[in-house]
Write a protein that holds these residues in place. Structure first.
Motif, PDB file in Angstrom:
ATOM      1  N   PRO A 270      31.491 -14.499 -91.146  1.00  0.00           N
ATOM      2  CA  PRO A 270      32.789 -15.167 -91.030  1.00  0.00           C
ATOM      3  C   PRO A 270      33.426 -15.595 -92.339  1.00  0.00           C
ATOM      4  O   PRO A 270      34.506 -16.182 -92.332  1.00  0.00           O
ATOM      5  N   THR A 271      32.799 -15.298 -93.469  1.00  0.00           N
ATOM      6  CA  THR A 271      33.344 -15.744 -94.753  1.00  0.00           C
ATOM      7  C   THR A 271      34.062 -14.632 -95.515  1.00  0.00           C
ATOM      8  O   THR A 271      34.407 -14.808 -96.683  1.00  0.00           O
ATOM      9  N   ARG A 272      34.282 -13.498 -94.871  1.00  0.00           N
ATOM     10  CA  ARG A 272      35.026 -12.439 -95.551  1.00  0.00           C
ATOM     11  C   ARG A 272      35.962 -11.741 -94.576  1.00  0.00           C
ATOM     12  O   ARG A 272      35.689 -11.692 -93.361  1.00  0.00           O
ATOM     13  N   VAL A 273      37.048 -11.246 -95.108  1.00  0.00           N
ATOM     14  CA  VAL A 273      38.010 -10.499 -94.317  1.00  0.00           C
ATOM     15  C   VAL A 273      37.536  -9.057 -94.219  1.00  0.00           C
ATOM     16  O   VAL A 273      37.338  -8.383 -95.237  1.00  0.00           O
ATOM     17  N   LEU A 274      37.345  -8.596 -92.981  1.00  0.00           N
ATOM     18  CA  LEU A 274      36.842  -7.246 -92.751  1.00  0.00           C
ATOM     19  C   LEU A 274      37.956  -6.209 -92.872  1.00  0.00           C
ATOM     20  O   LEU A 274      37.750  -5.103 -93.376  1.00  0.00           O
ATOM     21  N   ALA A 275      39.157  -6.569 -92.407  1.00  0.00           N
ATOM     22  CA  ALA A 275      40.276  -5.632 -92.431  1.00  0.00           C
ATOM     23  C   ALA A 275      41.580  -6.401 -92.466  1.00  0.00           C
ATOM     24  O   ALA A 275      41.648  -7.557 -92.038  1.00  0.00           O
ATOM     25  N   ARG A 276      42.620  -5.746 -92.990  1.00  0.00           N
ATOM     26  CA  ARG A 276      43.956  -6.325 -93.008  1.00  0.00           C
ATOM     27  C   ARG A 276      44.956  -5.259 -92.587  1.00  0.00           C
ATOM     28  O   ARG A 276      44.733  -4.063 -92.813  1.00  0.00           O
ATOM     29  N   LEU A 277      46.021  -5.705 -91.976  1.00  0.00           N
ATOM     30  CA  LEU A 277      47.112  -4.813 -91.631  1.00  0.00           C
ATOM     31  C   LEU A 277      47.899  -4.522 -92.902  1.00  0.00           C
ATOM     32  O   LEU A 277      48.388  -5.435 -93.567  1.00  0.00           O
ATOM     33  N   GLN A 278      48.022  -3.248 -93.252  1.00  0.00           N
ATOM     34  CA  GLN A 278      48.635  -2.900 -94.533  1.00  0.00           C
ATOM     35  C   GLN A 278      50.154  -2.977 -94.517  1.00  0.00           C
ATOM     36  O   GLN A 278      50.783  -3.076 -95.569  1.00  0.00           O
ATOM     37  N   GLU A 279      50.736  -2.939 -93.333  1.00  0.00           N
ATOM     38  CA  GLU A 279      52.178  -3.063 -93.187  1.00  0.00           C
ATOM     39  C   GLU A 279      52.485  -4.273 -92.321  1.00  0.00           C
ATOM     40  O   GLU A 279      51.739  -4.570 -91.379  1.00  0.00           O
TER      41      GLU A 279
ATOM     42  N   THR B 149      41.468 -13.726 -75.414  1.00  0.00           N
ATOM     43  CA  THR B 149      40.523 -12.618 -75.389  1.00  0.00           C
ATOM     44  C   THR B 149      41.199 -11.335 -74.913  1.00  0.00           C
ATOM     45  O   THR B 149      42.372 -11.318 -74.561  1.00  0.00           O
ATOM     46  N   ASP B 150      40.396 -10.253 -74.928  1.00  0.00           N
ATOM     47  CA  ASP B 150      40.842  -8.967 -74.394  1.00  0.00           C
ATOM     48  C   ASP B 150      41.954  -8.347 -75.230  1.00  0.00           C
ATOM     49  O   ASP B 150      42.907  -7.799 -74.687  1.00  0.00           O
ATOM     50  N   ALA B 151      41.828  -8.433 -76.516  1.00  0.00           N
ATOM     51  CA  ALA B 151      42.823  -7.871 -77.415  1.00  0.00           C
ATOM     52  C   ALA B 151      42.177  -6.770 -78.250  1.00  0.00           C
ATOM     53  O   ALA B 151      41.010  -6.441 -78.089  1.00  0.00           O
ATOM     54  N   ALA B 152      42.956  -6.195 -79.148  1.00  0.00           N
ATOM     55  CA  ALA B 152      42.466  -5.198 -80.092  1.00  0.00           C
ATOM     56  C   ALA B 152      43.106  -5.488 -81.445  1.00  0.00           C
ATOM     57  O   ALA B 152      44.108  -6.202 -81.538  1.00  0.00           O
ATOM     58  N   PHE B 153      42.494  -4.939 -82.492  1.00  0.00           N
ATOM     59  CA  PHE B 153      43.085  -5.037 -83.820  1.00  0.00           C
ATOM     60  C   PHE B 153      43.658  -3.683 -84.201  1.00  0.00           C
ATOM     61  O   PHE B 153      42.979  -2.676 -84.099  1.00  0.00           O
ATOM     62  N   PRO B 154      44.919  -3.639 -84.651  1.00  0.00           N
ATOM     63  CA  PRO B 154      45.853  -4.767 -84.741  1.00  0.00           C
ATOM     64  C   PRO B 154      46.447  -5.119 -83.386  1.00  0.00           C
ATOM     65  O   PRO B 154      46.594  -4.253 -82.519  1.00  0.00           O
ATOM     66  N   LEU B 155      46.775  -6.386 -83.230  1.00  0.00           N
ATOM     67  CA  LEU B 155      47.398  -6.856 -82.001  1.00  0.00           C
ATOM     68  C   LEU B 155      48.872  -6.480 -82.019  1.00  0.00           C
ATOM     69  O   LEU B 155      49.580  -6.742 -82.987  1.00  0.00           O
ATOM     70  N   GLY B 156      49.335  -5.873 -80.925  1.00  0.00           N
ATOM     71  CA  GLY B 156      50.738  -5.486 -80.867  1.00  0.00           C
ATOM     72  C   GLY B 156      50.907  -4.153 -80.178  1.00  0.00           C
ATOM     73  O   GLY B 156      49.978  -3.657 -79.532  1.00  0.00           O
ATOM     74  N   PRO B 157      52.076  -3.570 -80.326  1.00  0.00           N
ATOM     75  CA  PRO B 157      53.209  -4.001 -81.159  1.00  0.00           C
ATOM     76  C   PRO B 157      53.996  -5.154 -80.551  1.00  0.00           C
ATOM     77  O   PRO B 157      54.063  -5.290 -79.319  1.00  0.00           O
ATOM     78  N   PHE B 158      54.592  -5.968 -81.423  1.00  0.00           N
ATOM     79  CA  PHE B 158      55.442  -7.074 -81.009  1.00  0.00           C
ATOM     80  C   PHE B 158      56.908  -6.675 -81.193  1.00  0.00           C
ATOM     81  O   PHE B 158      57.278  -6.083 -82.197  1.00  0.00           O
TER      82      PHE B 158
ATOM     83  N   LEU C  76      37.404 -11.425 -84.683  1.00  0.00           N
ATOM     84  CA  LEU C  76      38.428 -12.455 -84.666  1.00  0.00           C
ATOM     85  C   LEU C  76      39.643 -11.928 -85.414  1.00  0.00           C
ATOM     86  O   LEU C  76      39.532 -11.475 -86.558  1.00  0.00           O
ATOM     87  N   VAL C  77      40.806 -11.999 -84.773  1.00  0.00           N
ATOM     88  CA  VAL C  77      42.052 -11.561 -85.388  1.00  0.00           C
ATOM     89  C   VAL C  77      42.971 -12.760 -85.519  1.00  0.00           C
ATOM     90  O   VAL C  77      43.115 -13.561 -84.579  1.00  0.00           O
ATOM     91  N   MET C  78      43.575 -12.917 -86.697  1.00  0.00           N
ATOM     92  CA  MET C  78      44.544 -13.976 -86.924  1.00  0.00           C
ATOM     93  C   MET C  78      45.811 -13.389 -87.519  1.00  0.00           C
ATOM     94  O   MET C  78      45.745 -12.524 -88.402  1.00  0.00           O
ATOM     95  N   LEU C  79      46.954 -13.860 -87.029  1.00  0.00           N
ATOM     96  CA  LEU C  79      48.222 -13.487 -87.613  1.00  0.00           C
ATOM     97  C   LEU C  79      48.422 -14.301 -88.885  1.00  0.00           C
ATOM     98  O   LEU C  79      48.060 -15.477 -88.952  1.00  0.00           O
TER      99      LEU C  79
ATOM    100  N   GLY D 124      51.631 -10.551 -91.243  1.00  0.00           N
ATOM    101  CA  GLY D 124      50.546  -9.587 -91.209  1.00  0.00           C
ATOM    102  C   GLY D 124      49.458 -10.000 -90.237  1.00  0.00           C
ATOM    103  O   GLY D 124      49.636 -10.890 -89.401  1.00  0.00           O
ATOM    104  N   GLN D 125      48.307  -9.349 -90.361  1.00  0.00           N
ATOM    105  CA  GLN D 125      47.142  -9.661 -89.535  1.00  0.00           C
ATOM    106  C   GLN D 125      45.882  -9.396 -90.346  1.00  0.00           C
ATOM    107  O   GLN D 125      45.842  -8.490 -91.178  1.00  0.00           O
ATOM    108  N   ILE D 126      44.845 -10.194 -90.079  1.00  0.00           N
ATOM    109  CA  ILE D 126      43.527  -9.947 -90.643  1.00  0.00           C
ATOM    110  C   ILE D 126      42.494  -9.972 -89.530  1.00  0.00           C
ATOM    111  O   ILE D 126      42.713 -10.563 -88.460  1.00  0.00           O
ATOM    112  N   ALA D 127      41.367  -9.298 -89.774  1.00  0.00           N
ATOM    113  CA  ALA D 127      40.248  -9.286 -88.830  1.00  0.00           C
ATOM    114  C   ALA D 127      38.998  -9.782 -89.535  1.00  0.00           C
ATOM    115  O   ALA D 127      38.738  -9.436 -90.695  1.00  0.00           O
ATOM    116  N   ILE D 128      38.212 -10.604 -88.815  1.00  0.00           N
ATOM    117  CA  ILE D 128      36.989 -11.200 -89.341  1.00  0.00           C
ATOM    118  C   ILE D 128      35.866 -10.953 -88.343  1.00  0.00           C
ATOM    119  O   ILE D 128      36.054 -11.092 -87.130  1.00  0.00           O
ATOM    120  N   ASP D 129      34.697 -10.570 -88.839  1.00  0.00           N
ATOM    121  CA  ASP D 129      33.509 -10.408 -88.012  1.00  0.00           C
ATOM    122  C   ASP D 129      32.821 -11.774 -87.900  1.00  0.00           C
ATOM    123  O   ASP D 129      32.399 -12.332 -88.922  1.00  0.00           O
TER     124      ASP D 129
END
Length: 328
Positions: free
Chosen positions: A260-269, A8-17, A227-230, A251-256
């Motif tokens: 939960p059945t659609r990707v709300l956002a994706r990291l473009q790079e 928990t306690d993260a943001a989208f996008p998660l990083g930088p790594f 929800l964010v997944m790498l 990359g990364q995707i975010a889901i509401d």
């Protein structure tokens, strides 16, 4: 007791790594079951240690899953023998690419069973990471490449279980080629939400995941409830002689969770791409492939395979967020 894998306690996008300067953190070692290649780890925190369940094999390329522990996230002591090895016919040539969730004291291990024709997403459970109960392939007849490059037989990989219920059910996101979802009432029996011709997320033409997208790591819950997944994405270059070069980036995707059945956002790079010698050279070259993520002692550790040969980590310090140029 093991910690939950819903960080928990993260943001989208998660990083930088930032890749660790001491990579690779694990290499093959000679004369053993892991003498040729070691890569693609699941990760979790158990009893204030980072635990990796990693894939490795000798020259026969029959993968087993080993276990390594660390008190700092960087330096690992591994066990001499694998904790999970091929046993059934559907996995006789390898147990590959693990992901893991811990729910109410039970570990749920998803992995690929490989028989040198079909790749099947499988499930096993344990309460001690030693003794495992197999529950077999999860999605008979399913092909997660159905809309990209159909395999003509069963093909499914990369299952990530959300370790808390959503809308009264358990959820899994899975797939190589395209991303899909499945639900369960008991965490053992899973039903895909759509046919294999209807992925919730497909590769993006012209992008770093133009030819393949695959779920990478366990989900992270952001401060605003997403929800964010790498993820892992790939492009292919086919040469005139028929040979194919691949380039795997992360990359990364975010889901509401309310949808939960659609990707709300994706990291473009990509947030991680092949750069070092190990990233660029190996059994399958030009690969950074993330499968393990932990939040440990206030720091994020993302564990990834380098060209299917060595294992590395990239680190995100929340005290060093995006946008350093404009920070005072």
């Amino acid at each position: 007791m093991p910690a939950t894998t819903l960080f928990t306690d993260a943001a989208f996008p998660l990083g930088p790594f930032v890749p660790y300067a001491g990579n690779p953190i694990l290499r093959p070692r000679g004369g053993s079951w892991e003498s040729a290649n070691l890569y693609n780890p699941a990760a979790l925190v158990v009893d204030d240690e980072v635990v990796l369940l990693y894939r490795a094999h000798a020259d026969d390329i029959v993968s087993h899953i080993g276990l390594a522990r660390s008190s700092d996230g960087y330096h690992f002591e591994r066990e001499a023998e694998p904790i999970f090895s091929p046993q059934e016919d559907y996995e006789r040539y390898g147990v590959e690419d693990p992901r893991i969730a811990c729910i109410d004291g039970t570990y749920y291990l998803t992995y690929t069973g490989w028989d040198r024709k079909a790749a099947r997403l499988c499930l096993a459970t344990s309460t001690d990471l030693r003794t495992w109960t197999r529950h077999g392939p999860l999605f008979p007849g399913f092909d997660t490449f159905a809309t990209v490059d159909p395999r003509g037989h069963e093909w499914s990989k990369a299952g990530v279980i959300v370790p808390v219920p959503m809308q009264g059910r358990w959820w899994m996101y899975f797939g190589e080629g395209g991303l899909y979802w499945a639900t369960s009432d008991d965490l053992i029996h899973w039903t895909p939400g759509t046919p294999d011709t209807e992925p919730m997320y497909a590769p993006t033409p012209g992008s770093f995941d133009a030819d393949l997208v695959e779920i990478g790591t366990s989900p992270v819950l952001t401060a605003n409830g997403l929800l964010v997944m790498l993820t892992n994405g790939a492009t292919r270059t086919v040469h005139d002689d028929g040979t194919v070069d691949v380039d795997y980036r992360c990359g990364q995707i975010a889901i509401d969770p309310d949808e939960p059945t659609r990707v709300l956002a994706r990291l473009q790079e990509p947030w991680l791409r092949p750069q070092t010698f190990e990233d660029l050279n190996g059994l399958v070259s030009n690969v950074t492939f993330v499968e393990g993520l932990v939040q440990f002692h206030g720091t994020w550790f993302a564990y990834y395979g380098q060209s299917d040969t060595t294992l590395a980590v990239a680190v995100h310090d929340p005290a060093r967020p995006w946008g350093s140029t404009l920070r005072p």
